[in-house]
Write a protein that holds these residues in place. Structure first.
Motif, short mmCIF file in Angstrom:
data_model
loop_
_atom_site.label_atom_id
_atom_site.label_comp_id
_atom_site.label_asym_id
_atom_site.label_seq_id
_atom_site.Cartn_x
_atom_site.Cartn_y
_atom_site.Cartn_z
N GLU A 25 0.83 -1.20 0.00
CA GLU A 25 0.00 0.00 0.00
C GLU A 25 0.87 1.25 0.00
OE1 GLU A 25 -2.91 -0.19 3.04
OE2 GLU A 25 -3.62 1.85 2.66
N PHE A 48 0.90 4.19 -2.64
CA PHE A 48 0.68 5.59 -2.24
C PHE A 48 1.80 6.48 -2.77
CE2 PHE A 48 1.60 9.11 0.58
CZ PHE A 48 0.39 9.74 0.63
N ILE A 49 3.05 6.01 -2.64
CA ILE A 49 4.16 6.87 -3.07
C ILE A 49 4.10 7.08 -4.58
CG2 ILE A 49 6.66 6.93 -3.29
CD1 ILE A 49 6.75 5.55 -0.55
N GLY A 51 0.87 9.17 -5.32
CA GLY A 51 0.98 10.50 -4.75
C GLY A 51 1.99 11.35 -5.50
N ALA A 72 0.51 12.32 -8.73
CA ALA A 72 -0.48 13.39 -8.58
C ALA A 72 0.21 14.75 -8.46
CB ALA A 72 -1.36 13.12 -7.35
N LEU A 128 -6.49 13.72 -11.66
CA LEU A 128 -7.71 13.22 -11.03
C LEU A 128 -7.72 11.70 -11.00
CD1 LEU A 128 -10.25 15.71 -12.57
CD2 LEU A 128 -9.29 15.73 -10.31
N VAL A 150 -5.59 10.70 -8.07
CA VAL A 150 -6.32 10.90 -6.82
C VAL A 150 -7.39 9.83 -6.65
CG1 VAL A 150 -7.79 12.50 -5.59
CG2 VAL A 150 -5.79 13.33 -6.74
N LEU A 190 -5.81 6.96 -5.15
CA LEU A 190 -5.63 7.18 -3.70
C LEU A 190 -6.94 6.92 -2.95
CD1 LEU A 190 -3.40 10.35 -3.62
CD2 LEU A 190 -2.75 7.99 -3.37
N TYR A 191 -8.07 7.29 -3.56
CA TYR A 191 -9.36 6.98 -2.93
C TYR A 191 -9.52 5.47 -2.79
CZ TYR A 191 -10.98 11.76 -3.84
OH TYR A 191 -11.14 13.10 -3.87
N LEU A 212 -7.12 3.34 -2.39
CA LEU A 212 -6.27 2.93 -1.28
C LEU A 212 -6.93 3.23 0.06
CD1 LEU A 212 -2.70 4.06 -2.32
CD2 LEU A 212 -3.63 1.78 -2.22
N LEU A 213 -7.78 4.26 0.10
CA LEU A 213 -8.48 4.60 1.33
C LEU A 213 -9.81 3.88 1.45
CD1 LEU A 213 -7.70 8.39 1.37
CD2 LEU A 213 -7.00 6.74 3.06
N ASN A 214 -10.03 2.85 0.63
CA ASN A 214 -11.25 2.04 0.66
C ASN A 214 -12.51 2.83 0.33
OD1 ASN A 214 -9.60 0.03 1.40
ND2 ASN A 214 -10.69 -0.53 3.26
N ALA A 215 -12.38 3.94 -0.37
CA ALA A 215 -13.57 4.68 -0.79
C ALA A 215 -13.86 4.31 -2.24
CB ALA A 215 -13.35 6.18 -0.62
N LEU A 248 -16.56 6.40 -4.14
CA LEU A 248 -16.14 7.76 -4.47
C LEU A 248 -15.04 7.76 -5.52
CD1 LEU A 248 -16.41 9.38 -1.02
CD2 LEU A 248 -17.60 10.01 -3.07
N VAL A 280 -0.44 3.27 5.78
CA VAL A 280 0.15 4.54 5.38
C VAL A 280 -0.25 5.53 6.45
CG1 VAL A 280 0.19 6.35 3.65
CG2 VAL A 280 -0.03 3.99 2.93
N TYR A 310 -1.13 11.39 3.86
CA TYR A 310 -2.25 11.86 3.04
C TYR A 310 -2.46 13.37 3.24
CZ TYR A 310 -3.69 7.19 1.72
OH TYR A 310 -3.72 5.95 1.18
N LEU A 341 0.25 15.25 1.38
CA LEU A 341 -0.02 15.24 -0.06
C LEU A 341 -1.13 16.21 -0.42
CD1 LEU A 341 0.33 13.78 -2.86
CD2 LEU A 341 -1.64 12.44 -2.19
N LEU A 391 -0.90 19.52 -2.86
CA LEU A 391 -1.79 19.72 -4.01
C LEU A 391 -2.56 21.03 -3.86
CD1 LEU A 391 -3.25 16.18 -4.69
CD2 LEU A 391 -1.58 17.41 -6.02
N ILE A 429 -11.56 12.19 2.80
CA ILE A 429 -11.66 10.73 2.71
C ILE A 429 -10.62 10.08 3.62
CG2 ILE A 429 -11.40 8.79 1.14
CD1 ILE A 429 -12.77 10.34 -0.94
N ARG A 446 -11.54 7.53 6.60
CA ARG A 446 -10.98 6.18 6.73
C ARG A 446 -10.30 5.98 8.08
NH1 ARG A 446 -10.07 1.29 6.51
NH2 ARG A 446 -8.24 0.34 5.60
N LEU A 466 -16.94 11.03 3.78
CA LEU A 466 -17.41 10.55 2.47
C LEU A 466 -18.61 11.36 2.01
CD1 LEU A 466 -17.14 6.73 3.18
CD2 LEU A 466 -15.47 8.20 2.11
N MET A 478 -18.21 17.41 -4.54
CA MET A 478 -18.23 17.10 -5.98
C MET A 478 -19.43 17.73 -6.66
SD MET A 478 -17.02 13.17 -6.27
CE MET A 478 -15.34 12.70 -5.96
#
Lengths: 177, 112
Positions: free
Chosen positions: A11, A15-16, A19, A22, A46, A49, A52-53, A55-58, A61, B14, B19, B22, B26, B59, B63, B71, B78
């Motif tokens: 993970e 991420f690296i 990220g 991005a 996008l 990103v 990355l969502y 990776l965050l289990n979203a 989204l 992580v 996050y 980052l 951005l 997000i 998490r 969320l 959006m």
């Protein structure tokens, strides 16, 4: 040493990679002078990103990010750029050129301020990451439409906002009312 | 034992601060882009970048704190971004119709 087991690295590597991608695409987007290329690099950004969502289990989204942002919003951007036929602007016309170093400087100051806030200890870190099913369509739908939660009314207001935006953009872009 | 190991691995996956950093980077790129760009469409794109970095923060907190509020907020951000882009590009088109030029330095019709 329990926290740094080798299973962690997958993970982290993702991420690296995404990220850094991005940040790189965002930088190229800002430094690019051609607006079409800027838009395409923003699409790449996008997508990164969205990963990355994931990776965050979203998951939901991430899908919405790809559909709405890269699918709808960026197509709208590209459509307007091509409709207005904006080429690369000539640098001589830029009267506020000395503003740029000041802007970069104040951006660095802003980054320092935000970084100071971000790196300050959180009141409640508790990253147990026990509940993994928050990002599914079902969980989001149940939360969004649950009358016990405060999200139902903002959701309905959002529909009115979108209706106003549709009517407003048609009125604004119409040649003659 | 492998299950408990998996739990600790997930807990250390992580760090949340990565996050957040980052997202801060951005956001700063977006701010600098808004300040140095002269094309309003690119300025809109930089605003999208800033909104997106805030979504990353939402997000990540959702998490790491196990709260769905982040969320939900991302969904609303959006929707607001989509509305903002539609209206903003409509404004740009109507300005371009009347002035044939949308450089933000030249647009001063609302100056007092």
């Amino acid at each position: 040493m329990p926290p740094t087991s080798p299973g962690v690295t997958g993970e982290m590597i993702l991420f690296i990679i995404f990220g850094a991608a991005a940040i790189a695409t965002a930088l190229v987007m800002v430094l690019q002078t051609n607006p079409v290329r800027s838009a395409l690099f923003l699409v790449l950004n996008l997508f990164c990103v969205a990963v990355l969502y994931l990776l965050l289990n979203a998951w939901f989204l991430a899908a919405v990010q790809v559909l709405v942002y890269t699918g709808a919003i960026m197509v709208l951007f590209l459509f307007v750029i091509m409709l207005l036929n904006l080429g690369t602007p000539d640098r001589e016309a830029d009267r506020l050129r000395p503003q740029q170093p000041i802007a970069v400087l104040s951006g660095l100051v802003l980054a320092l301020i935000i970084g100071g806030v971000v790196l300050s200890p959180l009141p409640n870190p508790s990253p147990t990451l026990r509940d993994d099913r928050l990002g599914t369509v079902e969980a989001i739908g149940r939360n969004l439409f649950d009358p016990a939660q405060p999200w139902l009314f903002p959701f309905e207001v959002t529909s009115i906002l979108l209706l106003i935006a549709v009517i407003g953009s048609v009125v604004l872009a119409k040649r003659r009312l | 034992m492998p299950e408990s190991q998996a739990v600790t691995a997930a807990a250390a996956a992580v760090p949340l601060s990565w996050y957040l950093m980052l997202s801060a980077v951005l956001f700063t790129i977006g701010v600098v882009g808004v300040l140095i760009k002269r094309n309003p469409i690119v300025i809109f794109m930089c605003i999208e970048l800033m909104l997106n970095s805030v979504n990353v923060t939402f997000i990540a907190f959702a998490r790491y704190l196990g709260d769905t509020g982040g969320l939900m907020f991302t969904i609303f951000v959006m929707a607001v971004a989509a509305a903002e882009v539609a209206v903003g590009l409509g404004i740009l088109i109507s300005i371009f119709r009347s002035r044939e030029n949308i450089n933000v330095d030249e647009i001063n019709i609302m100056q007092g």
